[in-house]
Motif scaffolding. Structure first.
Motif, PDB file in Angstrom:
ATOM      1  N   ASN A  78      -4.565   2.418 -10.617  1.00  0.00           N
ATOM      2  CA  ASN A  78      -4.043   2.254  -9.262  1.00  0.00           C
ATOM      3  C   ASN A  78      -5.157   1.936  -8.274  1.00  0.00           C
ATOM      4  O   ASN A  78      -5.003   1.086  -7.391  1.00  0.00           O
ATOM      5  CB  ASN A  78      -3.312   3.525  -8.826  1.00  0.00           C
ATOM      6  CG  ASN A  78      -1.950   3.670  -9.467  1.00  0.00           C
ATOM      7  OD1 ASN A  78      -1.311   2.678  -9.820  1.00  0.00           O
ATOM      8  ND2 ASN A  78      -1.500   4.901  -9.647  1.00  0.00           N
ATOM      9  N   GLN A  79      -6.279   2.626  -8.390  1.00  0.00           N
ATOM     10  CA  GLN A  79      -7.387   2.379  -7.472  1.00  0.00           C
ATOM     11  C   GLN A  79      -7.981   0.989  -7.679  1.00  0.00           C
ATOM     12  O   GLN A  79      -8.250   0.265  -6.721  1.00  0.00           O
ATOM     13  CB  GLN A  79      -8.463   3.450  -7.655  1.00  0.00           C
ATOM     14  CG  GLN A  79      -8.059   4.796  -7.094  1.00  0.00           C
ATOM     15  CD  GLN A  79      -9.263   5.581  -6.620  1.00  0.00           C
ATOM     16  OE1 GLN A  79     -10.193   5.014  -6.070  1.00  0.00           O
ATOM     17  NE2 GLN A  79      -9.236   6.876  -6.818  1.00  0.00           N
ATOM     18  N   ARG A  82      -6.032  -1.918  -6.231  1.00  0.00           N
ATOM     19  CA  ARG A  82      -6.202  -2.126  -4.796  1.00  0.00           C
ATOM     20  C   ARG A  82      -7.450  -2.949  -4.479  1.00  0.00           C
ATOM     21  O   ARG A  82      -7.576  -3.488  -3.388  1.00  0.00           O
ATOM     22  CB  ARG A  82      -6.306  -0.776  -4.090  1.00  0.00           C
ATOM     23  CG  ARG A  82      -4.984  -0.054  -3.932  1.00  0.00           C
ATOM     24  CD  ARG A  82      -5.226   1.317  -3.342  1.00  0.00           C
ATOM     25  NE  ARG A  82      -3.985   1.940  -2.914  1.00  0.00           N
ATOM     26  CZ  ARG A  82      -3.881   3.180  -2.473  1.00  0.00           C
ATOM     27  NH1 ARG A  82      -4.978   3.932  -2.399  1.00  0.00           N
ATOM     28  NH2 ARG A  82      -2.731   3.678  -2.101  1.00  0.00           N
ATOM     29  N   ARG A 123       4.297   0.734  -6.204  1.00  0.00           N
ATOM     30  CA  ARG A 123       3.606   0.464  -4.949  1.00  0.00           C
ATOM     31  C   ARG A 123       3.878  -0.941  -4.417  1.00  0.00           C
ATOM     32  O   ARG A 123       3.559  -1.239  -3.265  1.00  0.00           O
ATOM     33  CB  ARG A 123       2.096   0.639  -5.139  1.00  0.00           C
ATOM     34  CG  ARG A 123       1.680   2.028  -5.580  1.00  0.00           C
ATOM     35  CD  ARG A 123       0.202   2.092  -5.968  1.00  0.00           C
ATOM     36  NE  ARG A 123      -0.642   1.404  -5.008  1.00  0.00           N
ATOM     37  CZ  ARG A 123      -1.340   0.316  -5.286  1.00  0.00           C
ATOM     38  NH1 ARG A 123      -1.287  -0.218  -6.487  1.00  0.00           N
ATOM     39  NH2 ARG A 123      -2.086  -0.249  -4.366  1.00  0.00           N
ATOM     40  N   ARG A 124       4.429  -1.801  -5.233  1.00  0.00           N
ATOM     41  CA  ARG A 124       4.544  -3.208  -4.869  1.00  0.00           C
ATOM     42  C   ARG A 124       5.755  -3.484  -3.987  1.00  0.00           C
ATOM     43  O   ARG A 124       6.805  -2.869  -4.137  1.00  0.00           O
ATOM     44  CB  ARG A 124       4.627  -4.067  -6.129  1.00  0.00           C
ATOM     45  CG  ARG A 124       3.346  -4.041  -6.962  1.00  0.00           C
ATOM     46  CD  ARG A 124       3.559  -4.708  -8.308  1.00  0.00           C
ATOM     47  NE  ARG A 124       2.335  -4.696  -9.099  1.00  0.00           N
ATOM     48  CZ  ARG A 124       2.301  -4.640 -10.426  1.00  0.00           C
ATOM     49  NH1 ARG A 124       3.438  -4.588 -11.110  1.00  0.00           N
ATOM     50  NH2 ARG A 124       1.152  -4.631 -11.070  1.00  0.00           N
ATOM     51  N   ASN A 312       0.575  -7.000  -0.664  1.00  0.00           N
ATOM     52  CA  ASN A 312      -0.239  -5.893  -1.146  1.00  0.00           C
ATOM     53  C   ASN A 312      -1.113  -5.320  -0.039  1.00  0.00           C
ATOM     54  O   ASN A 312      -1.290  -4.103   0.068  1.00  0.00           O
ATOM     55  CB  ASN A 312      -1.126  -6.354  -2.304  1.00  0.00           C
ATOM     56  CG  ASN A 312      -0.349  -6.614  -3.575  1.00  0.00           C
ATOM     57  OD1 ASN A 312       0.777  -6.163  -3.733  1.00  0.00           O
ATOM     58  ND2 ASN A 312      -0.956  -7.352  -4.482  1.00  0.00           N
ATOM     59  N   THR A 313      -1.643  -6.210   0.794  1.00  0.00           N
ATOM     60  CA  THR A 313      -2.526  -5.800   1.878  1.00  0.00           C
ATOM     61  C   THR A 313      -1.856  -4.783   2.792  1.00  0.00           C
ATOM     62  O   THR A 313      -2.392  -3.717   3.066  1.00  0.00           O
ATOM     63  CB  THR A 313      -2.933  -7.028   2.717  1.00  0.00           C
ATOM     64  OG1 THR A 313      -3.746  -7.873   1.929  1.00  0.00           O
ATOM     65  CG2 THR A 313      -3.655  -6.638   3.980  1.00  0.00           C
ATOM     66  N   ASP A 316      -0.654  -1.478   0.852  1.00  0.00           N
ATOM     67  CA  ASP A 316      -1.794  -0.616   0.530  1.00  0.00           C
ATOM     68  C   ASP A 316      -2.366   0.042   1.773  1.00  0.00           C
ATOM     69  O   ASP A 316      -2.737   1.216   1.759  1.00  0.00           O
ATOM     70  CB  ASP A 316      -2.892  -1.425  -0.164  1.00  0.00           C
ATOM     71  CG  ASP A 316      -2.520  -1.811  -1.582  1.00  0.00           C
ATOM     72  OD1 ASP A 316      -1.591  -1.198  -2.131  1.00  0.00           O
ATOM     73  OD2 ASP A 316      -3.157  -2.721  -2.139  1.00  0.00           O
ATOM     74  N   ARG A 317      -2.431  -0.708   2.854  1.00  0.00           N
ATOM     75  CA  ARG A 317      -3.012  -0.170   4.094  1.00  0.00           C
ATOM     76  C   ARG A 317      -2.188   1.011   4.619  1.00  0.00           C
ATOM     77  O   ARG A 317      -2.733   2.034   5.013  1.00  0.00           O
ATOM     78  CB  ARG A 317      -3.068  -1.288   5.149  1.00  0.00           C
ATOM     79  CG  ARG A 317      -3.758  -0.857   6.405  1.00  0.00           C
ATOM     80  CD  ARG A 317      -5.236  -0.684   6.163  1.00  0.00           C
ATOM     81  NE  ARG A 317      -5.879  -0.270   7.387  1.00  0.00           N
ATOM     82  CZ  ARG A 317      -6.534   0.883   7.515  1.00  0.00           C
ATOM     83  NH1 ARG A 317      -6.605   1.714   6.522  1.00  0.00           N
ATOM     84  NH2 ARG A 317      -7.111   1.186   8.646  1.00  0.00           N
ATOM     85  N   GLU A 319      -0.108   2.844   2.828  1.00  0.00           N
ATOM     86  CA  GLU A 319      -0.173   3.915   1.848  1.00  0.00           C
ATOM     87  C   GLU A 319      -1.458   4.725   2.000  1.00  0.00           C
ATOM     88  O   GLU A 319      -1.443   5.958   1.949  1.00  0.00           O
ATOM     89  CB  GLU A 319      -0.095   3.320   0.441  1.00  0.00           C
ATOM     90  CG  GLU A 319      -0.012   4.358  -0.657  1.00  0.00           C
ATOM     91  CD  GLU A 319       0.140   3.707  -2.025  1.00  0.00           C
ATOM     92  OE1 GLU A 319       0.801   4.291  -2.888  1.00  0.00           O
ATOM     93  OE2 GLU A 319      -0.441   2.618  -2.227  1.00  0.00           O
ATOM     94  N   ILE A 320      -2.563   4.057   2.220  1.00  0.00           N
ATOM     95  CA  ILE A 320      -3.847   4.743   2.385  1.00  0.00           C
ATOM     96  C   ILE A 320      -3.829   5.617   3.630  1.00  0.00           C
ATOM     97  O   ILE A 320      -4.332   6.740   3.633  1.00  0.00           O
ATOM     98  CB  ILE A 320      -4.998   3.719   2.463  1.00  0.00           C
ATOM     99  CG1 ILE A 320      -5.228   3.108   1.087  1.00  0.00           C
ATOM    100  CG2 ILE A 320      -6.279   4.364   2.965  1.00  0.00           C
ATOM    101  CD1 ILE A 320      -6.227   1.984   1.089  1.00  0.00           C
ATOM    102  N   ALA A 442      -8.154  -0.474  -0.560  1.00  0.00           N
ATOM    103  CA  ALA A 442      -7.105  -1.441  -0.313  1.00  0.00           C
ATOM    104  C   ALA A 442      -7.582  -2.835  -0.667  1.00  0.00           C
ATOM    105  O   ALA A 442      -8.757  -3.121  -0.727  1.00  0.00           O
ATOM    106  CB  ALA A 442      -6.674  -1.399   1.140  1.00  0.00           C
TER     107      ALA A 442
END
Length: 457
Positions: A78-79, A82, A123-124, A312-313, A316-317, A319-320, A442
């Motif tokens: 997962n990491q 990103r 996550r997608r 994704n950008t 991910d942003r 989510e972080i 990310a």
């Protein structure tokens, strides 16, 4: 006939250099790109060991592959995912074992591939198309004989059996890959309906992003200022060398995204009135980058890679950010009752893959040194990175989080132009042992600002 994997020679050298050092096995990720004809593997990285694994080395020598820590390996996947720009995926896994354990590897690899894909897919904001390759690769390397066993599994079929695949090395595989870059300005308004109060703030935001994702999917994409037919060759019209290859000076393409309302003159526009307990506003400029192989690439493949990097950008942003609030033990009720906070967003930092035109990315906060960034790249990718290779692509930006409990608050209220006393948002950039939620790196950064607006009845 099975899949063919064209593999960068440096990957083969990396795998052969891994020393088990008394361990029963070493596992890791294979990173690259799928295409209809063949798949490309440009990078391999082993999963970082847990501290307890280092402390109990003698115990691990007797371990079986059936005891492979899927959760730990999945968090690493997962990491790393990103850190991958558009067009690149975690294509599968590898395991290096001793000869004595050679018969135990296949079941462990199969479980790991499906566990990783399931976790990353959650996550997608996008789905794989029916035309895309759904096979993922597993590679077993015997440390004693140096023999390799390459198999694939269909991730869309939980009952799929292993299929043989070809594993072929090629020197300088990604030195001529093509890059696409664009900046997308976003202003996403997400109402928080009173009917979904049982949802977490993160889940509500994710649902809102799904609606926005449709605009990105249906957008018009200009490549170097032109709209091209999706079935055209991306390199059509490019200058070629005497050998018929596209010259290295034409690697980069500029992409612009135009989103529009899908309304026709004979179609009525309707509005929905919704009772809300609050709202989330995401505002900023998303800087994106995607890569695609140079073997007769199609326009549709390049556009798809860019679309997914945009999606994704933003996903991910967000989510972080939520992970950071959770890891810092900020209860959601306290967040909802706050008035206003400003958080400093991290810089986006790029780093090149040695011997390649492709760059991966990470985040850097204001007080983090270049040495810390280098160490994190090394930890996640298991490749030596030089400090001078780090490329900071962003200026300092702030995220305004405004929580209004005024019943007359407007959904369209704007951010203050001059935030006071910014608070640094800390995001843990390392895999945390025994923590279920991981704050990771990310793919791209929300460059301008993120503002959260809440109001209640």
């Amino acid at each position: 006939m099975g899949r063919t994997y064209i593999v960068e020679e440096a990957v083969g050298q990396y795998l052969s250099n891994i020393n088990l050092q008394g361990k029963a096995f070493v596992s890791g990720l294979l990173i690259g790109q799928c295409s209809s004809q063949k798949d490309y593997v440009i990078l391999a990285t082993r999963t970082p060991p847990k501290e307890e694994q280092n402390e109990n080395l003698k115990h691990q020598q007797k371990a079986k592959l059936d005891n492979l820590d899927e959760e730990w390996a999945t968090e690493h996947a997962n990491q790393v995912s990103r850190m991958l720009p558009g067009g690149l995926l975690v294509l599968g896994v590898f395991i290096i074992t001793t000869l004595e354990m050679g018969n135990d590897f296949q079941n462990a690899l199969r479980r790991l591939v499906f566990a990783m894909e399931k976790s990353m897919n959650k996550r997608r904001l996008w789905n794989f198309t029916e035309e895309e390759v759904s096979e993922r690769v597993t590679l077993h390397v015997c440390s004693s004989t140096k023999k390799i066993f390459c198999r694939t599994y269909d991730i869309h079929d939980p009952k799929s059996s292993a299929k043989p695949a070809d594993w072929k090395y090629q020197n300088g595989l990604s030195t001529s890959w093509l890059s696409l870059e664009c900046t997308v300005h976003i202003n996403i308004h997400i109402p928080l309906s009173t009917t979904s109060v049982s949802y977490t703030l993160e889940k509500n935001t994710k649902n809102g992003l799904v609606r926005w994702a449709k605009q990105i999917e249906n957008g018009v994409y200009l490549i170097n200022g032109q709209v091209k037919d999706e079935d055209c060759d991306l390199l059509e019209g490019q200058k070629k060398s005497s050998r018929g290859n596209v010259q290295a000076t034409s690697h980069c393409f500029d992409v612009k995204v135009l989103t529009h309302l899908l309304l026709n003159s004979d179609r009525r526009s309707t509005a929905t009135v919704q009772i809300c307990s609050g709202s989330v506003n995401l505002k900023g400029a998303v800087k994106c980058r995607a890569y695609i192989h140079s073997s007769k690439p199609k326009v549709k493949d390049a556009v798809q890679a860019m679309k997914r990097d945009i999606l994704n950008t933003v996903a991910d942003r967000c989510e972080i950010l939520f992970e950071d609030l959770l890891l810092n033990e900020v209860p959601e009720k306290k967040v909802m009752n706050s008035e206003k906070e400003f958080h400093i967003l991290p810089h986006r930092v790029f780093v090149p893959i040695p011997g390649s035109t492709i760059m991966l990315c990470d985040y850097k906060f204001g007080d983090e040194s270049a040495e810390e960034m280098r160490d994190h790249f090394i930890e996640m990718l298991d490749h030596m990175i030089q400090i001078e290779d780090l490329e900071i692509a962003e200026e300092i930006n702030t995220a305004c989080m405004r929580y209004s409990v005024n019943t007359e608050a407007s959904l369209d209220s704007t951010d203050d132009e001059h935030p006071e006393k910014p608070i640094k948002t800390r995001i843990i950039l390392k895999i945390q042992q025994n923590i279920g939620v991981i704050a990771a790196v990310a793919v791209a950064v929300l460059a301008a600002g993120i503002s959260f607006h809440y109001f209640s009845d």
